[in-house]
Design a protein around this motif. Structure first.
Motif, PDB file in Angstrom:
ATOM      1  N   ASP A 148      46.410  76.530  -4.081  1.00  0.00           N
ATOM      2  CA  ASP A 148      46.305  77.061  -5.443  1.00  0.00           C
ATOM      3  C   ASP A 148      47.058  78.381  -5.609  1.00  0.00           C
ATOM      4  O   ASP A 148      46.757  79.164  -6.523  1.00  0.00           O
ATOM      5  CB  ASP A 148      44.831  77.257  -5.818  1.00  0.00           C
ATOM      6  CG  ASP A 148      44.144  78.315  -4.962  1.00  0.00           C
ATOM      7  OD1 ASP A 148      44.776  78.802  -3.998  1.00  0.00           O
ATOM      8  OD2 ASP A 148      42.981  78.651  -5.245  1.00  0.00           O
TER       9      ASP A 148
ATOM     10  N   TYR B 167      39.700  72.914  -9.015  1.00  0.00           N
ATOM     11  CA  TYR B 167      40.011  73.924  -8.005  1.00  0.00           C
ATOM     12  C   TYR B 167      38.836  74.025  -7.037  1.00  0.00           C
ATOM     13  O   TYR B 167      37.674  74.101  -7.439  1.00  0.00           O
ATOM     14  CB  TYR B 167      40.272  75.280  -8.666  1.00  0.00           C
ATOM     15  CG  TYR B 167      41.572  75.329  -9.421  1.00  0.00           C
ATOM     16  CD1 TYR B 167      42.757  75.685  -8.779  1.00  0.00           C
ATOM     17  CD2 TYR B 167      41.630  75.002 -10.773  1.00  0.00           C
ATOM     18  CE1 TYR B 167      43.967  75.722  -9.460  1.00  0.00           C
ATOM     19  CE2 TYR B 167      42.840  75.036 -11.470  1.00  0.00           C
ATOM     20  CZ  TYR B 167      44.000  75.394 -10.806  1.00  0.00           C
ATOM     21  OH  TYR B 167      45.191  75.423 -11.484  1.00  0.00           O
TER      22      TYR B 167
ATOM     23  N   THR C 139      37.584  75.240  -2.704  1.00  0.00           N
ATOM     24  CA  THR C 139      37.842  75.977  -1.466  1.00  0.00           C
ATOM     25  C   THR C 139      37.727  74.993  -0.312  1.00  0.00           C
ATOM     26  O   THR C 139      36.701  74.328  -0.153  1.00  0.00           O
ATOM     27  CB  THR C 139      36.839  77.126  -1.277  1.00  0.00           C
ATOM     28  OG1 THR C 139      36.974  78.050  -2.347  1.00  0.00           O
ATOM     29  CG2 THR C 139      37.087  77.844   0.041  1.00  0.00           C
TER      30      THR C 139
ATOM     31  N   GLY D 217      42.181  78.291  -0.673  1.00  0.00           N
ATOM     32  CA  GLY D 217      42.009  77.750  -2.013  1.00  0.00           C
ATOM     33  C   GLY D 217      42.890  76.537  -2.215  1.00  0.00           C
ATOM     34  O   GLY D 217      44.024  76.487  -1.723  1.00  0.00           O
TER      35      GLY D 217
END
Length: 457
Positions: free
Chosen positions: A300, A377, A379, A386
């Motif tokens: 990301d 999005y 983790t 990310g």
């Protein structure tokens, strides 16, 4: 001795030849694994390796690597794994997710190559065993300089005619040869040598259709290096789904109706499982229709638009790989072993060299109706990096809808070209009269943007 043989899976061919429509409309474990999202597995673990996790998966579903037969139907189950980057420091680096994607691609390709080899393999082998007594006291240095350039048949004869002192000095600089007769010099060089040589090859070229991952795992392998593993399933029924992607007239198999829609099934997947899922899969929807769901991800750190375009391209290409992919795999093993014995001491040297090449090429196809159904999005649990994940899907309904909208778009283009974009409609006065347009003012509220009712779309 050299042999060339071609091995084809008779079990697979006989089973496929006896498949009936009724048989294909039935259900077995292959359907549950390949179409039921709840039976598929994605995990990130620090306690067991991807291979251990795969073996647990096989045990749970009573499966074997390779071909399996249930209720008169044959399906293939295979596995591939690969280390991510260098398997250690890469985990905490910005390039981890790209390295992870590459490792998944390698693992998937290896699993598909194994399927191709199981379908049919062309094998050739050539082996030889040579034993002789020859002068060579310092392997491998002397062997490289003197022995190796000579053929096996010429070694024993030619070496006895060489300047023995010069040859000995090549591996023993302190050798003088003083007070040594010829026999003593030959003794200094003499050894018993046994050479086993082999040349093995394996080739396959297969057109694969309908192969999908059903298992993803990440974690340390047996050496502690961060690795990924991919388990695949291929069945005759899945080839029909693959055909329907490019052929709207093809009949897709019907399955068990799920209580949840595809989007709701995705909602039931937690972020940890979602982050470790890779590739295209087939799921049943609430109507019992097959839906091809493709998972793609990247880091990301870049631009939002770039991430969306990148993952969309990857996801669509994964569907094209599911539809049709030509696998060409070539493996070769050359070399063998050389044993040398002198003064009751035996030294062994391996001359083995292995080369493997796997190439996969997807046919050029036109995908219709592939769209994003989840963009999120996350983790990554294994590294803390990310990431963004893009889940795209194809279904028979979305394909038909896209075909209809595409036709509408082409029709509009034809109409616009026919009237030159409005320039071929005649004089404005005649147009106003024909359309009964009067001079009038159309009032519009000020300070208000455009509002649309979705029911009007």
């Amino acid at each position: 001795m050299k042999k060339i043989i071609k091995i084809t899976s008779t079990l697979l061919l006989s089973a496929l030849s006896t498949l009936s429509i009724a048989n294909e409309d039935g259900f077995n474990i292959a359907d549950e694994l390949q179409y039921d999202s709840s039976k598929q597995k994605s995990e990130i673990s620090i306690s067991i390796s991807p291979l251990e996790a795969w073996n647990n998966y096989l045990t749970k579903h009573n499966l074997n690597d390779g071909f399996n037969e249930r209720n008169g139907r044959v399906f293939f189950v295979g596995f591939g794994s690969e280390v991510v980057g260098n398997g250690s420091s890469i985990v905490k680096s910005p390039g981890f997710l790209d390295a992870r994607t590459s490792a998944y691609g390698i693992a998937l390709l290896a699993a598909k190559a194994e399927l191709a080899n199981n379908l049919s393999s062309e094998l050739s082998s050539e082996r030889a065993l040579t034993m002789f007594k020859i002068s060579e006291d310092a392997a491998p240095a002397f062997r490289e300089k003197v022995i190796k350039p000579l053929s096996l048949m010429d070694k024993a004869h030619k070496l006895t005619d060489l300047a023995l002192d010069d040859q000995i000095k090549k591996f023993d600089p302190e050798w003088t040869g003083e007070n040594k007769n010829k026999e003593e010099k030959l003794t200094a060089l003499r050894k018993y040598i046994l050479i086993y040589s082999e040349n093995l090859s394996q080739k396959t070229k297969q057109f694969l259709q309908g192969t999908t991952p059903v298992f993803n795992a990440e974690g340390p392998n047996h050496r502690g290096n961060y690795s990924v593993g991919v388990g695949i399933v291929w069945s005759a029924k899945s080839t029909k789904v693959a055909e329907a992607v490019y052929n709207p007239y093809s009949k897709t198999p019907k399955g068990k109706k799920k209580l949840l829609t595809i989007k709701d099934q995705l909602k039931n997947i937690n972020d940890k499982e979602l982050a470790s899922t890779y590739g295209s899969r087939i799921w049943w929807d609430e109507k019992g229709s097959p839906v091809v769901v493709s998972f793609a991800s990247t880091d990301d750190q870049g631009f939002d638009t770039t991430a969306k375009r990148l993952t969309s391209m990857i996801a669509r290409n994964q569907i094209s790989m599911f539809v049709a992919e030509q696998i060409v795999a070539n493996d070769s093993l050359t070399g063998g072993e050389e044993k040398q014995k002198a003064d009751s001491i035996t030294n062994s040297y391996s001359n083995q060299e292995f080369q493997s090449s796997i190439k996969a090429k997807s046919k050029q196809i036109t995908l219709k109706g592939v769209n994003t159904i989840l963009y999120k999005y996350l983790t990554h649990p294994g590294s803390g990096n990310g990431m963004v994940i893009n889940v795209m899907a194809w279904s028979p309904e979305s394909s038909k809808m896209a075909l209809g909208l595409e036709k509408m778009s082409k029709d509009q283009k034809t109409k616009m070209n026919a009237n030159c974009g409005g320039g071929c409609l005649g004089k404005q006065e005649d147009l106003n009269q024909n359309l009964n347009i009067q001079n009038s003012t159309i009032a519009s509220p000020s300070g208000q943007g455009v509002a649309s009712d979705p029911d009007d779309f």
